[in-house]
Design a protein around this motif. Sequence first.
Motif, mmCIF file in Angstrom:
data_model
loop_
_atom_site.group_PDB
_atom_site.id
_atom_site.type_symbol
_atom_site.label_atom_id
_atom_site.label_comp_id
_atom_site.label_asym_id
_atom_site.label_seq_id
_atom_site.Cartn_x
_atom_site.Cartn_y
_atom_site.Cartn_z
ATOM 1 N N GLN A 166 0.833 -1.212 0.000
ATOM 2 C CA GLN A 166 0.000 0.000 0.000
ATOM 3 C C GLN A 166 0.863 1.256 0.000
ATOM 4 O OE1 GLN A 166 -2.567 -0.606 3.416
ATOM 5 N NE2 GLN A 166 -4.303 -1.093 2.092
ATOM 6 N N GLU A 167 1.925 1.240 0.787
ATOM 7 C CA GLU A 167 2.812 2.399 0.852
ATOM 8 C C GLU A 167 3.517 2.625 -0.482
ATOM 9 O OE1 GLU A 167 5.296 1.579 4.226
ATOM 10 O OE2 GLU A 167 3.611 1.792 5.628
ATOM 11 N N THR A 168 3.948 1.551 -1.128
ATOM 12 C CA THR A 168 4.593 1.661 -2.432
ATOM 13 C C THR A 168 3.623 2.211 -3.466
ATOM 14 O OG1 THR A 168 6.073 -0.180 -1.903
ATOM 15 C CG2 THR A 168 5.813 0.383 -4.245
ATOM 16 N N LEU A 169 2.392 1.694 -3.475
ATOM 17 C CA LEU A 169 1.380 2.198 -4.414
ATOM 18 C C LEU A 169 1.064 3.667 -4.146
ATOM 19 C CD1 LEU A 169 -1.107 -0.811 -4.580
ATOM 20 C CD2 LEU A 169 0.369 0.047 -6.419
ATOM 21 N N ALA A 170 1.030 4.053 -2.882
ATOM 22 C CA ALA A 170 0.732 5.444 -2.543
ATOM 23 C C ALA A 170 1.834 6.371 -3.054
ATOM 24 C CB ALA A 170 0.565 5.589 -1.032
ATOM 25 N N GLY A 173 0.957 9.906 -3.320
ATOM 26 C CA GLY A 173 0.677 10.022 -1.898
ATOM 27 C C GLY A 173 -0.676 9.582 -1.424
ATOM 28 N N LYS A 174 -1.546 9.096 -2.303
ATOM 29 C CA LYS A 174 -2.876 8.647 -1.869
ATOM 30 C C LYS A 174 -2.807 7.204 -1.367
ATOM 31 C CE LYS A 174 -4.998 10.636 -5.714
ATOM 32 N NZ LYS A 174 -5.957 10.466 -6.780
ATOM 33 N N LEU A 175 -3.282 6.981 -0.151
ATOM 34 C CA LEU A 175 -3.362 5.611 0.377
ATOM 35 C C LEU A 175 -4.700 5.015 0.026
ATOM 36 C CD1 LEU A 175 -1.790 5.750 3.947
ATOM 37 C CD2 LEU A 175 -0.981 4.461 1.993
#
Length: 152
Positions: free
Chosen positions: A140-144, A149-151
């Motif tokens: 999730q952090e990598t995708l954000a 920056g969107k989680l």
Amino acid sequence: MSSSVDYSRRSLIAPKCSILPRPSGVGARRSEHRIIINVGGIRYETYRTTLKNIPDTRLAWLTNSRGQNSHYDPDSGEYFFDRHPGVFNMILNYYRTGKLHAPTDVCGPLFEEELAFWGLDEKQIEPCCWSNYRAHRDAQETLAEMDGGKLY
């Protein structure tokens, strides 16, 4: 004419009960120390003292009250929770062994949700399971980061 009964097969068809009286109080004493928890249709039986191993959690609270708990069914004599039984197996094992392992067949968010419901701290997860458990958050952090920056 006398009929003969094959007593060797009797145990296969007879219910497992005794017609002999139990010594007074023995069964009652034994059962008052045990607790039955039905999770998602699977019945788990353990000792009340086992649930007291991790205080201030939902399962530890079961040992203090019976009639006042909305999850207790006096007809069946058990507590019922409509939760994931496979995950509960790992949680109950934590009370028994003091080691919290994360199941590999469920996703991290589901296990995280169950830990929160039962009142357990994820920091108690054993190091051998930590990276597998944390994989969903890392993803999730990598995708954000990739998405500005969107989680999710």
